[in-house]
Write an enzyme that holds these catalytic residues in place. Sequence first.
Site, mmCIF file in Angstrom:
data_model
loop_
_atom_site.group_PDB
_atom_site.id
_atom_site.type_symbol
_atom_site.label_atom_id
_atom_site.label_comp_id
_atom_site.label_asym_id
_atom_site.label_seq_id
_atom_site.Cartn_x
_atom_site.Cartn_y
_atom_site.Cartn_z
ATOM 1 N N PRO A 262 9.537 -4.419 -0.521
ATOM 2 C CA PRO A 262 10.709 -4.173 0.328
ATOM 3 C C PRO A 262 10.317 -4.019 1.804
ATOM 4 O O PRO A 262 9.228 -3.540 2.106
ATOM 5 C CB PRO A 262 11.301 -2.885 -0.248
ATOM 6 C CG PRO A 262 10.273 -2.294 -1.126
ATOM 7 C CD PRO A 262 9.330 -3.387 -1.537
ATOM 8 N N ALA B 50 3.853 -1.262 4.145
ATOM 9 C CA ALA B 50 3.053 -2.196 4.957
ATOM 10 C C ALA B 50 3.196 -3.659 4.535
ATOM 11 O O ALA B 50 2.234 -4.425 4.598
ATOM 12 C CB ALA B 50 1.574 -1.789 4.935
ATOM 13 N N GLY B 51 4.405 -4.028 4.128
ATOM 14 C CA GLY B 51 4.636 -5.412 3.688
ATOM 15 C C GLY B 51 4.268 -6.438 4.754
ATOM 16 O O GLY B 51 3.595 -7.430 4.457
ATOM 17 N N LYS C 249 0.851 -1.210 0.000
ATOM 18 C CA LYS C 249 0.000 0.000 0.000
ATOM 19 C C LYS C 249 0.872 1.241 0.000
ATOM 20 O O LYS C 249 2.028 1.209 0.440
ATOM 21 C CB LYS C 249 -0.962 0.027 1.206
ATOM 22 C CG LYS C 249 -0.296 0.165 2.595
ATOM 23 C CD LYS C 249 -0.043 1.600 3.044
ATOM 24 C CE LYS C 249 0.810 1.658 4.297
ATOM 25 N NZ LYS C 249 1.719 2.673 4.518
ATOM 26 N N GLY D 11 7.729 1.501 4.409
ATOM 27 C CA GLY D 11 6.530 2.351 4.426
ATOM 28 C C GLY D 11 5.444 1.825 3.507
ATOM 29 O O GLY D 11 4.503 2.535 3.164
ATOM 30 N N ASP E 138 -2.209 -1.512 10.662
ATOM 31 C CA ASP E 138 -2.573 -1.444 9.237
ATOM 32 C C ASP E 138 -3.210 -2.741 8.721
ATOM 33 O O ASP E 138 -3.626 -2.800 7.562
ATOM 34 C CB ASP E 138 -1.327 -1.147 8.375
ATOM 35 C CG ASP E 138 -0.927 0.325 8.436
ATOM 36 O OD1 ASP E 138 -1.766 1.159 8.812
ATOM 37 O OD2 ASP E 138 0.235 0.630 8.103
HETATM 38 P P1 ATP Z 1 4.549 -0.154 8.597
HETATM 39 O O1 ATP Z 1 4.387 1.061 7.712
HETATM 40 O O2 ATP Z 1 3.293 -0.990 8.731
HETATM 41 O O3 ATP Z 1 5.250 0.108 9.895
HETATM 42 P P2 ATP Z 1 6.673 -0.939 6.844
HETATM 43 O O4 ATP Z 1 6.114 -1.064 5.474
HETATM 44 O O5 ATP Z 1 7.452 0.320 7.102
HETATM 45 O O6 ATP Z 1 5.518 -1.149 7.856
HETATM 46 P P3 ATP Z 1 7.377 -3.717 7.060
HETATM 47 O O7 ATP Z 1 7.976 -4.180 5.784
HETATM 48 O O8 ATP Z 1 5.990 -4.144 7.349
HETATM 49 O O9 ATP Z 1 7.580 -2.144 7.177
HETATM 50 O O10 ATP Z 1 8.370 -4.160 8.242
HETATM 51 C C1 ATP Z 1 8.317 -3.597 9.520
HETATM 52 C C2 ATP Z 1 9.036 -4.556 10.468
HETATM 53 O O11 ATP Z 1 8.234 -5.714 10.647
HETATM 54 C C3 ATP Z 1 10.375 -5.017 9.913
HETATM 55 O O12 ATP Z 1 11.406 -4.455 10.669
HETATM 56 C C4 ATP Z 1 10.360 -6.526 10.021
HETATM 57 O O13 ATP Z 1 11.413 -7.056 10.771
HETATM 58 C C5 ATP Z 1 9.044 -6.882 10.725
HETATM 59 N N1 ATP Z 1 8.343 -7.983 10.026
HETATM 60 C C6 ATP Z 1 7.806 -9.037 10.614
HETATM 61 N N2 ATP Z 1 7.225 -9.840 9.708
HETATM 62 C C7 ATP Z 1 7.401 -9.283 8.505
HETATM 63 C C8 ATP Z 1 7.025 -9.643 7.185
HETATM 64 N N3 ATP Z 1 6.359 -10.764 6.931
HETATM 65 N N4 ATP Z 1 7.351 -8.808 6.186
HETATM 66 C C9 ATP Z 1 8.012 -7.642 6.454
HETATM 67 N N5 ATP Z 1 8.406 -7.257 7.680
HETATM 68 C C10 ATP Z 1 8.100 -8.059 8.704
#
Ligand code: ATP
Length: 320
Positions: A120, A126-127, A36, A124, A162
Amino acid sequence: MLAKQAVSVYNLPRKHFKEPSMNPKIQEHTVYAYAKINLSLDILGVRPDGYHEVQMLMQSLTLHDTVTLKIRQTPGIFLTCGESSLPSDSRNLAYRAAALFFHTYALPYGAELCLEKKIPVAAGLAGGSSDAAAVLRGLNEMFGGVASETELSSLGANLGADVPYCLLLGTALSEGIGERLTPLPPAPDCCCLLVKPAAGASTKQIYTEYDALAKTTEITHPDTQGLLSALSAGDYRGLTSRLCNVLEPVTVHLVPEITTLKETLRSLGADGVLMSGSGPTVFGLFSSETAAKNAEAYFLRSEYAPRTFLTRFYRREDNI
Ligand code: ATP
């Protein structure tokens, strides 16, 4: 809205179902977990419990991770993950989602999960939340829909702020701490070029630094009403001219190349540019696919060579 701290899934209430619905209807299933972006991100205040009250215009993308789920006849979750930087145990949100599902519905089975990451990490986008949502959705389908949409959403909220949005998908307004969702008409179709600087950003750190900044600095807030009107009118220019994220100045301070990447995207013809979530990924929206492809080629050729993903908006009615 700091991501909810991990709760022990075993402290959550169980919900027992009648015998027939306990059998899996599907033994193996593949589901997609969509990335997202935030077309806007506003912070309205901090609640007494420390959570940030947000107002965010969310948009899912066709860029996705893939999760293959296989039912095991005995309890236990086994996760394999192609991304070496991520754990494969209960620290992984996909694992936690599966554990929570089996525990909540007292299902005497287990699962093998194979997670193929394309989104990635810590970008940011929400992977992690999206992987958790995909696992909940997938297991629910495999067990014949034991959970209603509302139940699935509140299970998701225990895993991360999220996750309820990642279950809904499409264009939506997210409020409260992410649990109040309003589905919106689909945003006008366009190309979205994601550009990810090498650095990651810790969501927790960015929100904490935002609180300090907001005390001393005048913050530019998004025109959320204007964005909503542009969406209902299908007004692409109205949307691209109002992209705004209050966290951007905080992350820019830590990852200064965000500013250069935004300027470059603009000079390459993007109609609107913004940092997504807590960053550091920057996106450019393009009405012209050719301009978007040329922009991606430019970044790939450049000495700096950030990771890029050329993607499109995902709509709830797209079934891919
Ligand atoms: P958000 O904006 O929801 O905080 P993001 O997009 O910035 O998330 P994510 O890729 O969701 O970041 O990763 C955030 C943290 O979650 C990472 O530091 C990672 O170690 C942990 N994590 C746990 N499970 C997963 C997963 N399946 N995929 C990605 N990160 C994961």
